[in-house]
Design an enzyme around this catalytic site. Sequence first.
Site, PDB file in Angstrom:
ATOM      1  N   LEU A 133       0.938  -1.112  -0.123  1.00 12.59           N
ATOM      2  CA  LEU A 133      -0.038  -0.199  -0.022  1.00 12.59           C
ATOM      3  C   LEU A 133       0.910   1.251  -0.087  1.00 12.59           C
ATOM      4  O   LEU A 133       0.705   2.326  -0.855  1.00 12.59           O
ATOM      5  CB  LEU A 133      -0.797   0.143   1.165  1.00 12.59           C
ATOM      6  CG  LEU A 133      -1.767   1.564   1.413  1.00 12.59           C
ATOM      7  CD1 LEU A 133      -2.863   1.506   0.337  1.00 12.59           C
ATOM      8  CD2 LEU A 133      -2.572   1.256   2.752  1.00 12.59           C
ATOM      9  N   GLY A 346      20.826  -3.139  33.420  1.00 11.41           N
ATOM     10  CA  GLY A 346      22.132  -1.938  33.431  1.00 11.41           C
ATOM     11  C   GLY A 346      22.925  -2.211  32.362  1.00 11.41           C
ATOM     12  O   GLY A 346      22.452  -2.127  31.170  1.00 11.41           O
ATOM     13  N   GLY A 347      24.290  -2.111  32.792  1.00 12.71           N
ATOM     14  CA  GLY A 347      25.250  -2.118  31.515  1.00 12.71           C
ATOM     15  C   GLY A 347      25.103  -3.176  30.675  1.00 12.71           C
ATOM     16  O   GLY A 347      25.279  -3.205  29.459  1.00 12.71           O
ATOM     17  N   GLU A 370       1.839  -0.115   9.713  1.00 13.52           N
ATOM     18  CA  GLU A 370       0.341  -0.596   9.623  1.00 13.52           C
ATOM     19  C   GLU A 370      -0.262   0.721  10.473  1.00 13.52           C
ATOM     20  O   GLU A 370      -1.415   0.582  11.284  1.00 13.52           O
ATOM     21  CB  GLU A 370      -0.068  -1.584  10.487  1.00 13.52           C
ATOM     22  CG  GLU A 370       0.582  -2.799   9.621  1.00 13.52           C
ATOM     23  CD  GLU A 370       0.109  -4.270   9.663  1.00 13.52           C
ATOM     24  OE1 GLU A 370      -1.126  -4.175  10.067  1.00 13.52           O
ATOM     25  OE2 GLU A 370       0.729  -5.304   9.518  1.00 13.52           O
TER      26      GLU A 370
END
Length: 390
Positions: A133, A346-347, A370
């Site tokens: 579309l 965390g890290g 969509e």
Amino acid sequence: MPDRAPQPVDRQLPTDEARDLISLVRDIAQHEIAQKAAEEEDAGRFPREVFTLMSRSGLLGLPYDSEYGGGDQPYEVYLQVLEELAAARLTVGLGLSVHTLAAYGLAAYGTKEQQTEHLPAMLGGGLLGAYALSEPASGSDAASLRTKAVRDGDDWVITGTKAWITHGGIADFYTVMARTGAEGPRGITAFLVPGDAEGLSAAAPEKKMGLKGSPTAQIHLDGVRVSDDRRLGEEGQGFAIALSALDSGRLGIAACAVGLAQAALDEAVAYATDRQQFGRPIADFQGLRFMLADMATQIEAGRALYLAAARLRDAGRPFARQAAMAKLFCTDTAMKVTTDAVQVLGGYGYTADFPAERYMREAKVLQIVEGTNQIQRMVIARHVAGPETR
């Protein structure tokens, strides 16, 4: 680090057949999808063999008529299948949702002859579909599309470019919206175009933030010739077909979003109960426990919302407003939950050694595809307050 197998969700399924179906899907998700998801997403590899397996297992046509190879399943069940698959790998869940969207025009608006000829291969014959579309200059304003189809005897000749096409370049068939008449929505017609049609080609796949295993590409139609018996519905009915398809497709995106969010929560809980700080698991700390509680609550609310909309659809009642709400809420939830999952880790959450960062990158696109979430708010507002005044 390989993805964890999806954790079972306690589902309220309407029949023993549906419970057996979910068991099958969980087995496929655990053994054929989740274990390879991280590696294949990193490599940008589309798992076509998984879709072949799903086709053989009857999963590519679940909400469609068994007369044509479908599964006769209500949307309430089909969407929970999508959620399970998306929790294992979003590329697979979203891919099934897009395939279902691509088949909708034929299943809902095709003639008996068209359905008999094409649907069995689409639903159970190993074919993969795409929905065309959007265009480079018409995304949210889809009614302004410029791709043209010109009548030539018993054929149509289609010329134009479609953009942001999931499965672009690998699909076996495309449901294409093209202009056959005047400007605006009433001049658009839908066509079923074979993936190997002469004059159809795909650009290089887009380089995306996430969902790297799911190809997204422009599709060029350079004088593609299709016979009139591949026109879906009446001339000028294509935009109505497109919007009707998207109502159902938005429920698919909502279910995928909940699946992705559930996977992120499962990862966060597993990490928080294992990670030790200050002599005890970090899951003992109230600040983090409250985050997990909020994540779980948002997921349950999203699941309830998409299932409520699905049940309206299954009952033959209007559900467009609820579909927009489900798409909006569930995808915003996925973005929030995946972001919080990164924070819990965390890290480590910021590294590719754990899937939380991938979940966060993948969640973003669900707020866009969509119909962006801004468009969903417009749709909902029109149902609540009526159309905008000019």
